[in-house]
Motif scaffolding. Structure first.
Motif, PDB file in Angstrom:
ATOM      1  N   GLU A  94      17.128  18.148  54.885  1.00  0.00           N
ATOM      2  CA  GLU A  94      16.954  18.418  53.460  1.00  0.00           C
ATOM      3  C   GLU A  94      15.517  18.084  53.034  1.00  0.00           C
ATOM      4  OE1 GLU A  94      19.372  19.793  50.425  1.00  0.00           O
ATOM      5  OE2 GLU A  94      19.960  19.437  52.502  1.00  0.00           O
ATOM      6  N   ILE A  95      14.922  18.953  52.255  1.00  0.00           N
ATOM      7  CA  ILE A  95      13.586  18.651  51.728  1.00  0.00           C
ATOM      8  C   ILE A  95      13.748  18.012  50.347  1.00  0.00           C
ATOM      9  CG2 ILE A  95      11.410  19.658  50.940  1.00  0.00           C
ATOM     10  CD1 ILE A  95      11.937  21.952  52.967  1.00  0.00           C
ATOM     11  N   ASP A  96      13.067  16.868  50.151  1.00  0.00           N
ATOM     12  CA  ASP A  96      13.147  16.196  48.853  1.00  0.00           C
ATOM     13  C   ASP A  96      11.980  16.665  47.977  1.00  0.00           C
ATOM     14  OD1 ASP A  96      13.287  14.575  46.670  1.00  0.00           O
ATOM     15  OD2 ASP A  96      12.758  12.717  47.753  1.00  0.00           O
ATOM     16  N   TYR A  97      12.271  17.641  47.125  1.00  0.00           N
ATOM     17  CA  TYR A  97      11.193  18.246  46.338  1.00  0.00           C
ATOM     18  C   TYR A  97      10.619  17.288  45.302  1.00  0.00           C
ATOM     19  CZ  TYR A  97      12.399  22.508  48.704  1.00  0.00           C
ATOM     20  OH  TYR A  97      12.621  23.433  49.689  1.00  0.00           O
ATOM     21  N   GLN A  98      11.386  16.255  44.959  1.00  0.00           N
ATOM     22  CA  GLN A  98      10.863  15.272  44.000  1.00  0.00           C
ATOM     23  C   GLN A  98      10.013  14.211  44.710  1.00  0.00           C
ATOM     24  OE1 GLN A  98      10.863  15.797  40.890  1.00  0.00           O
ATOM     25  NE2 GLN A  98      12.327  17.499  40.893  1.00  0.00           N
ATOM     26  N   GLY A  99      10.044  14.211  46.033  1.00  0.00           N
ATOM     27  CA  GLY A  99       9.280  13.205  46.778  1.00  0.00           C
ATOM     28  C   GLY A  99       7.891  13.702  47.176  1.00  0.00           C
ATOM     29  N   ILE A 100       7.628  14.964  46.886  1.00  0.00           N
ATOM     30  CA  ILE A 100       6.359  15.562  47.315  1.00  0.00           C
ATOM     31  C   ILE A 100       5.303  15.395  46.222  1.00  0.00           C
ATOM     32  CG2 ILE A 100       5.230  17.771  47.854  1.00  0.00           C
ATOM     33  CD1 ILE A 100       7.866  18.688  49.086  1.00  0.00           C
ATOM     34  N   THR A 101       4.062  15.176  46.654  1.00  0.00           N
ATOM     35  CA  THR A 101       2.956  15.190  45.707  1.00  0.00           C
ATOM     36  C   THR A 101       2.407  16.605  45.659  1.00  0.00           C
ATOM     37  OG1 THR A 101       2.409  12.916  46.245  1.00  0.00           O
ATOM     38  CG2 THR A 101       0.684  14.226  45.203  1.00  0.00           C
ATOM     39  N   TYR A 102       2.305  17.147  44.448  1.00  0.00           N
ATOM     40  CA  TYR A 102       1.956  18.561  44.326  1.00  0.00           C
ATOM     41  C   TYR A 102       0.470  18.815  44.089  1.00  0.00           C
ATOM     42  CZ  TYR A 102       6.840  19.637  44.703  1.00  0.00           C
ATOM     43  OH  TYR A 102       8.109  19.767  45.197  1.00  0.00           O
ATOM     44  N   TYR A 103      -0.281  17.759  43.949  1.00  0.00           N
ATOM     45  CA  TYR A 103      -1.717  17.981  43.773  1.00  0.00           C
ATOM     46  C   TYR A 103      -2.499  16.796  44.303  1.00  0.00           C
ATOM     47  CZ  TYR A 103      -6.199  19.138  41.601  1.00  0.00           C
ATOM     48  OH  TYR A 103      -7.517  19.431  41.385  1.00  0.00           O
ATOM     49  N   THR A 104      -3.334  17.017  45.286  1.00  0.00           N
ATOM     50  CA  THR A 104      -4.236  15.996  45.806  1.00  0.00           C
ATOM     51  C   THR A 104      -5.571  16.675  46.056  1.00  0.00           C
ATOM     52  OG1 THR A 104      -2.404  14.966  46.967  1.00  0.00           O
ATOM     53  CG2 THR A 104      -4.594  14.248  47.574  1.00  0.00           C
ATOM     54  N   ASN A 233       1.823  13.034  52.683  1.00  0.00           N
ATOM     55  CA  ASN A 233       2.931  13.345  51.800  1.00  0.00           C
ATOM     56  C   ASN A 233       2.582  14.338  50.700  1.00  0.00           C
ATOM     57  OD1 ASN A 233       5.596  13.117  51.217  1.00  0.00           O
ATOM     58  ND2 ASN A 233       5.354  11.359  49.857  1.00  0.00           N
ATOM     59  N   THR A 234       1.696  15.256  51.011  1.00  0.00           N
ATOM     60  CA  THR A 234       1.284  16.238  50.025  1.00  0.00           C
ATOM     61  C   THR A 234       1.746  17.599  50.491  1.00  0.00           C
ATOM     62  OG1 THR A 234      -0.645  14.957  49.458  1.00  0.00           O
ATOM     63  CG2 THR A 234      -0.731  17.301  48.950  1.00  0.00           C
ATOM     64  N   GLY A 235       2.251  18.377  49.570  1.00  0.00           N
ATOM     65  CA  GLY A 235       2.563  19.749  49.915  1.00  0.00           C
ATOM     66  C   GLY A 235       1.320  20.579  49.717  1.00  0.00           C
ATOM     67  N   GLN A 236       1.173  21.609  50.496  1.00  0.00           N
ATOM     68  CA  GLN A 236       0.054  22.507  50.228  1.00  0.00           C
ATOM     69  C   GLN A 236       0.604  23.844  49.772  1.00  0.00           C
ATOM     70  OE1 GLN A 236      -3.124  22.618  53.046  1.00  0.00           O
ATOM     71  NE2 GLN A 236      -4.324  24.021  51.816  1.00  0.00           N
ATOM     72  N   PHE A 237       0.154  24.249  48.587  1.00  0.00           N
ATOM     73  CA  PHE A 237       0.662  25.477  47.990  1.00  0.00           C
ATOM     74  C   PHE A 237      -0.526  26.306  47.533  1.00  0.00           C
ATOM     75  CE2 PHE A 237       3.473  21.912  47.264  1.00  0.00           C
ATOM     76  CZ  PHE A 237       4.686  22.372  47.727  1.00  0.00           C
ATOM     77  N   GLU A 238      -1.064  27.113  48.421  1.00  0.00           N
ATOM     78  CA  GLU A 238      -2.202  27.900  47.971  1.00  0.00           C
ATOM     79  C   GLU A 238      -1.822  29.369  47.888  1.00  0.00           C
ATOM     80  OE1 GLU A 238      -2.092  26.585  51.031  1.00  0.00           O
ATOM     81  OE2 GLU A 238      -2.198  28.426  52.213  1.00  0.00           O
ATOM     82  N   ARG A 239      -2.640  30.087  47.160  1.00  0.00           N
ATOM     83  CA  ARG A 239      -2.414  31.530  46.998  1.00  0.00           C
ATOM     84  C   ARG A 239      -3.659  32.277  47.416  1.00  0.00           C
ATOM     85  NH1 ARG A 239       2.145  32.880  43.665  1.00  0.00           N
ATOM     86  NH2 ARG A 239       1.704  35.100  43.818  1.00  0.00           N
ATOM     87  N   THR A 240      -3.448  33.344  48.087  1.00  0.00           N
ATOM     88  CA  THR A 240      -4.570  34.217  48.408  1.00  0.00           C
ATOM     89  C   THR A 240      -4.285  35.564  47.772  1.00  0.00           C
ATOM     90  OG1 THR A 240      -4.908  33.081  50.495  1.00  0.00           O
ATOM     91  CG2 THR A 240      -5.889  35.261  50.290  1.00  0.00           C
ATOM     92  N   LEU A 241      -5.301  36.085  47.104  1.00  0.00           N
ATOM     93  CA  LEU A 241      -5.163  37.386  46.459  1.00  0.00           C
ATOM     94  C   LEU A 241      -6.354  38.224  46.892  1.00  0.00           C
ATOM     95  CD1 LEU A 241      -3.761  39.241  44.425  1.00  0.00           C
ATOM     96  CD2 LEU A 241      -4.900  37.996  42.585  1.00  0.00           C
ATOM     97  N   LEU A 242      -6.062  39.331  47.522  1.00  0.00           N
ATOM     98  CA  LEU A 242      -7.135  40.141  48.111  1.00  0.00           C
ATOM     99  C   LEU A 242      -6.951  41.593  47.677  1.00  0.00           C
ATOM    100  CD1 LEU A 242      -8.004  39.755  51.900  1.00  0.00           C
ATOM    101  CD2 LEU A 242      -8.472  41.804  50.597  1.00  0.00           C
ATOM    102  N   ILE A 243      -7.972  42.126  47.033  1.00  0.00           N
ATOM    103  CA  ILE A 243      -7.875  43.498  46.531  1.00  0.00           C
ATOM    104  C   ILE A 243      -8.969  44.342  47.177  1.00  0.00           C
ATOM    105  CG2 ILE A 243      -7.945  44.968  44.466  1.00  0.00           C
ATOM    106  CD1 ILE A 243      -7.536  41.598  43.449  1.00  0.00           C
TER     107      ILE A 243
END
Lengths: 500, 255
Positions: A94-104, A233-243
Motif C-alpha cells: 500500500e502506498i501512503d499518500y499522506q506520508g509523502i512530501t510533495y515538494y522539495t 521520502n519525496t515523490g517526484q511529479f513532473e510534467r513534460t509538455l512538448l509541442i
C-alpha cells in the motif's frame, strides 16, 4: 588499388562506432548501481501530506496564475473520487499518500538566472552522472534541462535555441513566460481525469520541461531532460509538455536516476506530446531509477503516463525507451493517430533483475486514414525479475487502410524469473492490416559455450547475447544514448548468480 | 626433438553417466596435423567438445596439457586463453551481435588482447582475403541466416584471428560444396603453420585431400583402434570402417 582503398575505408566505417562503444563500456560491468550517491544540500521542503492547502502552497511557491491553481484543485478533487488501480501485474505494498512530501527543492533560488548561482554541489552531482552543465564541459549538441527533486535547476543552450524561436525551459518558467501556450495544450493529451496517477500528478506536479518547436524549424540539437531524485521520502511529479508545430522536427532525450534508499519512492510523471501537420517528434528515454537492493528492498515506483497526439496530417511520433531501473515500472507510452497518414512507433527494452517488476507496453489508437504504427518490444528477465508486455492496438472505423506491426520478444536468464505478454488487438474496419510476431527464449547453454570457447568470460558472453537481442532498439537511439544504453544493459545483466 | 604442444592423456568422457570416450591418448608436436576418423557415433565429437569444456560432457579421468600446462580444471574461456580453439560442427547464431564486434571481444579476452586489438582491422582484412569473404561480412550478425559454407568460413576466420596453439576442428567439411571446401582448406593450411598443433575430426577422407594430415587415428566406440600415417586415410576410403571392427572383436563384445 582504388578498390583496396575503398575497402579499407568501408572497414574503418564499419568498426569505428563499435570500437568507440567497446572502449566506452570497458570495465563497466560491475552490476552495481552506480548512481546511488546522495547530495548534501539545504532543502526547501514542505510538510508531508496532501490536501487543498498543500496544493495551494505548491502553486503559490511557483507564483502560478489562478487558472492553474484552480486546474490543480480540480484535478485533486477528481483524484479523491478515484480508486487506486491494481490491475498491474505487480505486487507491492500500500502506498501512503499522506506520508509523502510533495515538494522539495534546493534552498533559496528555485530558478537560477545563471550557472554561477547554482549550488556547486548540484553541479557536481550532474557531473558525476555524466551530464556536466558548465559551459566548457557540456555535451555538444545536446541542450539539457536538469531537474533536481521538484524543480528544474538549469537549462543549457537556451539562448542558442531562442534564436530559432525554439522554447526550451522548465515548466515553471513556461507558466510565467508563455502562459498562453501552456494553457492551450496542458492536459489536452492526458486530461486530469485520465487515470489515478495522472490526476495526482496534475494536482501536485512541481516542475518539468516545456518545449515548443515553431513552424518549419528542425531543432539543430537534441533536447534533453535529466531527472534526479535526491531528497528522502519525496515523490517526484513532473510534467513534460512538448509541442511540434507544422513541419518541425525535434529529438528529445530523457534520463533519470536516484540515490539508493531503503524506502520506496513514488515517481508519477506525465508526458504530453503534440505533433501538428508534417511534424516529427522522436522521444527517447533511458530510465535508470534505483531498482532496490538484492532482497527487493527500496527502489522507485515508476508510475508514469506518456502519450503523444499525432494531431496533424503526416505527423510522426516515435517513442524509444530503455527501462533498466525502478522497483516497479508501470507505463505505456502511447500514440493517438488522429491526422491522416500519421505514424506512431514504439521501441522498448525493459530489463528486470533482482526483484524488479515491469508492466509496460504501448497503446496505438488509429483514428485517421492510412495511419501506421509499429511496436517492437524486448523484455529481458533475470534474477527474480517479473516482466510483462501489455499492449493495445485499436483501429477505429474511420482509420481506413491503416497498418500495425507488432513484435514482442522476451528473453529469460536463469530459472527464477518471469515473462508475460498481453497483446490486445481491436480492428473495426476491413481495409486495415495487422501483423503480430512474438518470441520467447532463454539464454542458452550452447550459445554461451560458443562464445566462451572463444575466450569470452561468462558474464560478458551473457551481456553480448542480451545486447544483441536488443540491437534493433538501440539503433533507434542517438549515439550518446545508445552507448549509455548498452552499458546499462550490460551492468544490469552482469550478475554471476543469475545463471545459477 | 621438440616437446608436444598438445597432450591428451588417458581422457575418459561421460554424457549423463554413460561413458562415451574411454581412455584416449594423443600427443601432437608443433606443426603436426592429426586427423581423427571414424563412423558416426564413435565419440569423436564428444572428445573434442569435452576437451573444450562443453557443459554436457564430463571428463571423468585424464589430463589435457597445452604447451606443458595442465588445463583440465580450467573453464572453457580460460582454456581458450591458454591457446585452445574448437571449430564447431554446428556454429550457433547470435542475433544482433556483429561478426566484427564478436571477434573483437574475443580477441580482447586473450592474454595479449590489448596489443592484438590494435592490428585487428588489418588482420581481419587479410583473413577475409584468404577465405574469399566479402567485407560486408563484418557487419552481419554472427551466423544469423548464414549458409553452411559461410558458417564454416566464419569458424576458420575465428581461428585465424585468435591464432590458437591448439586447433581442434569438428567436422569442418560437413555441409560444404567442393568450392567452399577448397577455400576453407586453404584457410586451415594458411593458419595452421609450424607453430600450431591441429586436431581434425572428420567422417570422410575428402577434406584430407586438401589438408594433408601427418597422423591418422581411427575411432570406434570411444577408443582409438588404429593409428598411422596419411596412407591410413586412403585405406579407410577404400575399405570403410568395418574391417577394423573385425580387428577388435573383443571390443565389439564388450559393448
Amino acid at each position: 588499388m582504388t578498390d583496396d582503398i575503398q575497402q579499407e575505408k568501408n572497414i574503418n566505417e564499419i568498426d569505428d562506432p563499435e570500437l568507440e562503444k567497446v572502449k566506452r563500456i570497458e570495465d563497466e560491468i560491475t552490476g552495481e548501481y552506480k548512481y546511488g550517491f546522495t547530495t548534501d544540500i539545504e532543502e526547501d521542503r514542505i510538510p508531508p501530506g496532501l490536501n487543498e492547502d498543500i496544493i495551494r502552497i505548491i502553486s503559490a511557491k511557483k507564483n502560478e496564475p489562478e487558472w492553474l491553481t484552480e486546474w490543480r484543485l480540480d484535478a485533486f478533487r477528481t483524484w479523491q473520487t478515484m480508486k487506486e488501480p491494481r490491475w498491474c501485474n505487480c505486487t507491492y505494498n500500500e502506498i501512503d499518500y499522506q506520508g509523502i512530501t510533495y515538494y522539495t527543492a534546493p534552498k533559496n533560488t528555485p530558478q537560477y538566472q545563471s550557472l554561477d548561482e547554482v549550488d556547486p554541489e548540484i553541479l557536481k552531482t550532474y557531473e558525476k552522472l555524466g551530464i556536466p552543465l558548465e559551459e566548457t564541459k557540456r555535451l555538444l549538441n545536446v541542450a539539457v534541462d536538469a531537474v533536481f527533486d521538484s524543480v528544474s535547476v538549469v537549462t543549457t543552450f537556451k539562448d542558442k535555441l531562442e534564436e530559432l524561436g525554439i522554447i526550451f525551459c522548465s515548466f515553471s518558467e513556461a507558466v510565467q513566460e508563455h502562459p498562453e501556450l501552456v494553457r492551450k495544450y496542458l492536459g489536452s493529451v492526458v486530461p486530469t481525469n485520465d487515470n489515478y496517477y495522472a490526476a495526482l500528478n496534475a494536482a501536485v506536479f512541481s516542475d518539468g520541461s516545456f518545449c515548443y518547436i515553431p513552424k518549419n524549424v528542425r531543432s539543430p540539437m537534441d533536447l534533453s531532460t535529466y531527472f534526479r531524485i535526491n531528497a528522502v521520502n519525496t515523490g517526484q511529479f513532473e510534467r513534460t509538455l512538448l509541442i511540434a508545430d507544422e513541419g518541425s522536427y525535434v529529438s528529445y532525450l530523457e534520463g533519470c536516476s536516484a540515490p539508493m534508499r531503503d524506502e520506496n519512492q513514488l515517481h508519477a510523471a506525465v508526458v504530453e506530446l503534440i505533433a501538428h501537420d508534417d511534424a516529427e517528434i522522436k522521444y527517447s528515454t533511458i530510465q535508470n531509477w534505483y531498482p532496490g537492493d538484492d532482497e527487493g528492498k527500496g527502489g522507485i515506483y515508476n508510475f508514469v503516463t506518456k502519450r503523444g497526439h499525432c494531431k496533424g496530417k503526416n505527423s510522426k511520433i516515435s517513442w524509444t525507451q530503455v527501462e533498466t531501473g525502478s522497483a516497479i515500472t508501470w507505463k505505456y507510452p502511447s500514440c493517438i493517430l488522429e491526422g491522416d497518414n500519421s505514424i506512431g512507433d514504439f521501441y522498448s527494452v525493459a530489463v528486470t533483475n533482482k526483484y524488479q517488476q515491469a508492466d509496460t507496453g504501448t497503446k496505438m489508437i488509429h483514428i485517421g486514414k492510412n495511419t501506421t504504427s509499429k511496436i517492437v518490444s524486448k523484455g529481458i528477465s533475470a534474477g527474480h525479475g517479473r516482466n510483462t508486455y501489455r499492449g493495445q492496438v485499436k483501429i477505429m472505423n474511420s482509420a481506413e487502410n491503416s497498418r500495425n506491426f507488432s513484435q514482442c520478444d522476451s528473453m529469460m536468464i536463469g530459472g527464477e524469473c518471469e515473462a508475460n505478454t498481453f497483446p490486445t488487438i481491436d480492428v473495426r474496419n476491413n481495409s486495415s492490416t495487422m501483423e503480430h510476431e512474438a518470441y520467447t527464449g532463454k539464454v542458452g547453454e550452447e550459445q554461451l559455450f560458443y562464445l566462451m570457447s572463444r575466450g569470452i568470460e561468462e558474464e560478458e558472453a551473457v551481456a553480448l547475447i542480451v545486447t544483441g537481442f536488443c540491437a534493433d532498439i538501440f539503433k533507434q537511439l542517438p549515439l550518446e544514448f545508445s552507448v549509455e544504453a548498452v552499458r546499462l544493459i550490460e551492468a544490469c545483466v552482469a550478475f554471476p548468480d543469475t545463471l545459477g | 626433438m621438440s616437446k608436444p604442444l598438445f597432450e591428451i592423456k588417458d581422457i575418459h568422457v561421460n554424457i549423463e553417466d554413460k561413458e562415451v570416450v574411454k581412455g584416449i591418448n594423443i600427443k601432437i608436436l608443433p606443426g603436426e596435423k592429426h586427423a581423427i576418423m571414424g563412423p558416426n557415433g564413435s565419440g569423436k565429437s564428444s572428445l573434442v567438445n569435452a576437451l573444450m569444456g562443453h557443459p554436457n560432457y564430463e571428463i571423468t579421468e585424464g589430463e589435457i596439457i597445452v604447451d606443458g600446462k595442465n588445463v583440465t580444471d580450467l573453464e572453457t574461456n580460460e582454456r581458450a586463453r591458454e591457446g585452445m580453439f574448437l571449430g564447431m560442427q554446428y556454429p550457433l547464431a547470435i542475433p544482433g551481435v556483429t561478426v566484427s564486434n564478436f571477434l573483437r571481444t574475443a580477441v580482447k579476452s586473450h592474454p595479449d588482447g590489448e596489443a592484438r586489438v590494435k592490428t585487428f582491422r588489418k588482420d581481419l582484412k587479410r583473413h577475409f582475403k584468404v577465405l574469399e569473404i566479402d567485407e560486408s561480412f563484418a557487419t552481419r550478425y554472427v551466423n544469423d541466416g548464414f549458409s553452411g559454407g559461410e558458417k564454416k568460413r566464419l569458424e576458420i576466420l575465428q581461428m585465424g584471428i585468435l591464432r590458437p596453439k591448439v586447433a581442434m576442428l569438428d567436422e569442418t567439411d560437413s555441409g560444404l560444396d567442393i568450392d567452399a571446401l577448397q577455400v576453407v582448406s586453404k584457410g586451415i593450411n594458411e593458419f595452421c603453420d609450424e607453430n600450431v598443433a591441429l586436431l581434425m575430426v572428420t567422417h570422410y577422407q575428402r577434406m584430407l585431400n586438401y589438408v594433408n594430415p601427418s597422423h591418422i587415428h581411427v575411432f570406434m566406440n570411444g577408443e582409438i583402434v588404429k593409428s598411422g600415417g596419411p596412407e591410413l586415410a586412403l585405406e579407410l576410403e577404400e575399405k570403410g570402417y568395418d574391417w577394423l571392427q573385425k580387428d577388435v572383436p573383443e571390443k565389439v563384445e564388450a559393448q
